[in-house]
Write a protein that holds these residues in place. Sequence first.
Motif, mmCIF file in Angstrom:
data_model
loop_
_atom_site.group_PDB
_atom_site.id
_atom_site.type_symbol
_atom_site.label_atom_id
_atom_site.label_comp_id
_atom_site.label_asym_id
_atom_site.label_seq_id
_atom_site.Cartn_x
_atom_site.Cartn_y
_atom_site.Cartn_z
ATOM 1 N N ALA A 185 46.565 28.062 49.497
ATOM 2 C CA ALA A 185 46.071 28.480 50.819
ATOM 3 C C ALA A 185 44.544 28.433 50.843
ATOM 4 O O ALA A 185 43.888 28.533 49.807
ATOM 5 C CB ALA A 185 46.559 29.890 51.131
ATOM 6 N N LEU A 186 43.994 28.307 52.050
ATOM 7 C CA LEU A 186 42.534 28.205 52.204
ATOM 8 C C LEU A 186 41.908 29.595 52.353
ATOM 9 O O LEU A 186 41.206 29.882 53.326
ATOM 10 C CB LEU A 186 42.196 27.315 53.405
ATOM 11 N N GLU A 187 42.172 30.475 51.392
ATOM 12 C CA GLU A 187 41.562 31.793 51.376
ATOM 13 C C GLU A 187 41.477 32.309 49.948
ATOM 14 O O GLU A 187 42.212 31.864 49.074
ATOM 15 C CB GLU A 187 42.317 32.781 52.265
ATOM 16 N N TYR A 188 40.555 33.233 49.723
ATOM 17 C CA TYR A 188 40.433 33.876 48.427
ATOM 18 C C TYR A 188 40.254 35.372 48.655
ATOM 19 O O TYR A 188 40.149 35.837 49.806
ATOM 20 C CB TYR A 188 39.304 33.270 47.597
ATOM 21 N N TYR A 189 40.237 36.175 47.584
ATOM 22 C CA TYR A 189 40.398 37.617 47.730
ATOM 23 C C TYR A 189 39.354 38.395 46.939
ATOM 24 O O TYR A 189 38.963 38.000 45.842
ATOM 25 C CB TYR A 189 41.805 38.024 47.272
ATOM 26 N N GLY A 190 38.925 39.516 47.521
ATOM 27 C CA GLY A 190 37.963 40.399 46.880
ATOM 28 C C GLY A 190 37.548 41.484 47.862
ATOM 29 O O GLY A 190 38.122 41.632 48.943
ATOM 30 N N LYS A 191 36.541 42.262 47.495
ATOM 31 C CA LYS A 191 35.975 43.287 48.366
ATOM 32 C C LYS A 191 35.119 42.602 49.431
ATOM 33 O O LYS A 191 34.102 41.987 49.122
ATOM 34 C CB LYS A 191 35.141 44.254 47.535
ATOM 35 N N PHE A 192 35.511 42.709 50.688
ATOM 36 C CA PHE A 192 34.850 41.986 51.779
ATOM 37 C C PHE A 192 33.546 42.668 52.183
ATOM 38 O O PHE A 192 33.531 43.817 52.593
ATOM 39 C CB PHE A 192 35.791 41.927 52.987
ATOM 40 N N PHE A 193 32.438 41.937 52.050
ATOM 41 C CA PHE A 193 31.139 42.354 52.574
ATOM 42 C C PHE A 193 30.797 41.456 53.755
ATOM 43 O O PHE A 193 30.990 40.239 53.688
ATOM 44 C CB PHE A 193 30.056 42.245 51.503
ATOM 45 N N LYS A 194 30.254 42.044 54.832
ATOM 46 C CA LYS A 194 30.113 41.282 56.072
ATOM 47 C C LYS A 194 28.743 40.699 56.398
ATOM 48 O O LYS A 194 28.686 39.774 57.219
ATOM 49 C CB LYS A 194 30.594 42.135 57.244
ATOM 50 N N PRO A 195 27.610 41.157 55.846
ATOM 51 C CA PRO A 195 26.342 40.547 56.250
ATOM 52 C C PRO A 195 26.069 39.228 55.516
ATOM 53 O O PRO A 195 26.780 38.873 54.573
ATOM 54 C CB PRO A 195 25.307 41.605 55.879
ATOM 55 N N TYR A 196 25.060 38.513 55.968
ATOM 56 C CA TYR A 196 24.499 37.335 55.296
ATOM 57 C C TYR A 196 25.344 36.065 55.407
ATOM 58 O O TYR A 196 24.806 34.975 55.562
ATOM 59 C CB TYR A 196 24.199 37.612 53.826
ATOM 60 N N VAL A 197 26.662 36.189 55.264
ATOM 61 C CA VAL A 197 27.543 35.017 55.294
ATOM 62 C C VAL A 197 28.470 35.158 56.491
ATOM 63 O O VAL A 197 29.114 36.200 56.664
ATOM 64 C CB VAL A 197 28.365 34.897 53.996
ATOM 65 N N LYS A 198 28.542 34.128 57.306
ATOM 66 C CA LYS A 198 29.291 34.199 58.561
ATOM 67 C C LYS A 198 30.735 34.648 58.344
ATOM 68 O O LYS A 198 31.253 35.491 59.085
ATOM 69 C CB LYS A 198 29.257 32.837 59.257
ATOM 70 N N SER A 199 31.393 34.077 57.361
ATOM 71 C CA SER A 199 32.801 34.412 57.117
ATOM 72 C C SER A 199 32.968 35.497 56.059
ATOM 73 O O SER A 199 34.073 35.750 55.591
ATOM 74 C CB SER A 199 33.569 33.158 56.688
ATOM 75 N N GLY A 200 31.864 36.166 55.670
ATOM 76 C CA GLY A 200 31.915 37.238 54.693
ATOM 77 C C GLY A 200 31.768 36.731 53.267
ATOM 78 O O GLY A 200 31.966 35.541 52.985
ATOM 79 N N TYR A 201 31.387 37.635 52.374
ATOM 80 C CA TYR A 201 31.288 37.263 50.964
ATOM 81 C C TYR A 201 31.833 38.401 50.109
ATOM 82 O O TYR A 201 31.882 39.559 50.538
ATOM 83 C CB TYR A 201 29.839 36.938 50.578
ATOM 84 N N PRO A 202 32.284 38.102 48.888
ATOM 85 C CA PRO A 202 32.890 39.132 48.048
ATOM 86 C C PRO A 202 31.862 39.883 47.211
ATOM 87 O O PRO A 202 30.945 39.282 46.656
ATOM 88 C CB PRO A 202 33.823 38.322 47.142
ATOM 89 N N SER A 203 32.010 41.184 47.114
ATOM 90 C CA SER A 203 31.181 41.970 46.205
ATOM 91 C C SER A 203 31.382 41.446 44.791
ATOM 92 O O SER A 203 32.499 41.431 44.268
ATOM 93 C CB SER A 203 31.585 43.443 46.275
ATOM 94 N N GLY A 204 30.290 40.999 44.158
ATOM 95 C CA GLY A 204 30.418 40.387 42.838
ATOM 96 C C GLY A 204 30.940 41.342 41.785
ATOM 97 O O GLY A 204 31.789 40.979 40.963
ATOM 98 N N GLY A 205 30.442 42.582 41.787
ATOM 99 C CA GLY A 205 30.867 43.540 40.780
ATOM 100 C C GLY A 205 32.321 43.947 40.907
ATOM 101 O O GLY A 205 32.961 44.310 39.917
ATOM 102 N N ALA A 206 32.859 43.901 42.135
ATOM 103 C CA ALA A 206 34.260 44.236 42.351
ATOM 104 C C ALA A 206 35.195 43.120 41.912
ATOM 105 O O ALA A 206 36.408 43.314 41.831
ATOM 106 C CB ALA A 206 34.503 44.565 43.825
ATOM 107 N N GLY A 207 34.617 41.949 41.640
ATOM 108 C CA GLY A 207 35.427 40.811 41.231
ATOM 109 C C GLY A 207 36.056 40.111 42.419
ATOM 110 O O GLY A 207 36.231 40.697 43.487
ATOM 111 N N TYR A 208 36.378 38.852 42.223
ATOM 112 C CA TYR A 208 37.086 38.099 43.259
ATOM 113 C C TYR A 208 37.948 37.042 42.593
ATOM 114 O O TYR A 208 37.693 36.622 41.454
ATOM 115 C CB TYR A 208 36.128 37.458 44.264
#
Length: 328
Positions: A185-208
């Motif tokens: 599927a065209l999706e991946y998983y992690g802690k969703f952070f909403k600023p900076y990236v239009k479609s969101g980016y994952p918190s690095g420390g939380a892992g993805y």
Amino acid sequence: MKCAFIYSNFNIRNILALLLIILLVFNLLQFSSYAQFAIRQTSFSSPSNFYSFTLAQEEEVKKTDDPFVNGKLLDAKAWTKVRILCFVLTQPKNLDTRAAYVKRTWGSRCGKTLYISDTNNETFPTIAVTNYTGHKQLWAKTRKTFELIYDKYFDDFDWFLKADDDTYVIVDNLKKFLYNKDPFALEYYGKFFKPYVKSGYPSGGAGYVIGKRGLDRLVNIAFKKGPQCLPESAPRAEDCVIGWCMEDSGVKLSRESVDSEGKELFHSFSPQREFIIPWSRIPFYSQFSIHKIGGDYCCSNQSITFHYVKGAEMLFLDYMFHNLTKFV
């Protein structure tokens, strides 16, 4: 008349409440004392011994006795066969104080775990993938590791997890979460952070965690011609850059890395800080998060990761999560 105890399903929220009480009583010095005691008792008295595990120990740490997800019994063999490769970003000075504890606990439960450092260490072992070193160059390590994994391990695994050396992962819960997910599927998983990236980016420390198709598109589309995907040499925050790169590849971060109650599975802080968020962090965390945080909202019973978990605290969490049983 004999009393019968019924063992209920593992409940992380109850464990978190117990952890909070204990962690408020015991300070970090006591955790350090516990670590030293644990290392002595398990004969890991030197770095070389600490990194060396017998086959029996490796098999023991992979065992699980929790065949439930959302109260439903799974095929006992199906979810355990989810194929996950994990990689942990570390550095030489953190091998004894952080990475060794990952290896002692959850690291052995992935199908394969790579420890990515600034130098090659055949004893641990660690792998150096780039000449760029230090915390500010995490993106260089991350990008080169994904390229390495694609070249050497792509056919052997369906999912690929990135974590830090102070990330704690409940691998059984990760496998159960991914059991009904599609690695193409065209999706991946992690802690969703909403600023900076239009479609969101994952918190690095939380892992993805990225699926097979996502990794293929990351390496062959984003890394080669993605307009936002920065080169290895860019000293930018790794988690933001992976968000841009995944967006370039057409793979979006899922907004639903949560359980059936809407509680999050991936966490940017340790359990006690997720439960009672420090006042200084509330503005940042609430602004960046898309789901409710703190208190009763903080953590799913099927939580997958916590961050800022170091040394003896990692041993302690691992014991609590894998040994305590609730009686009703």
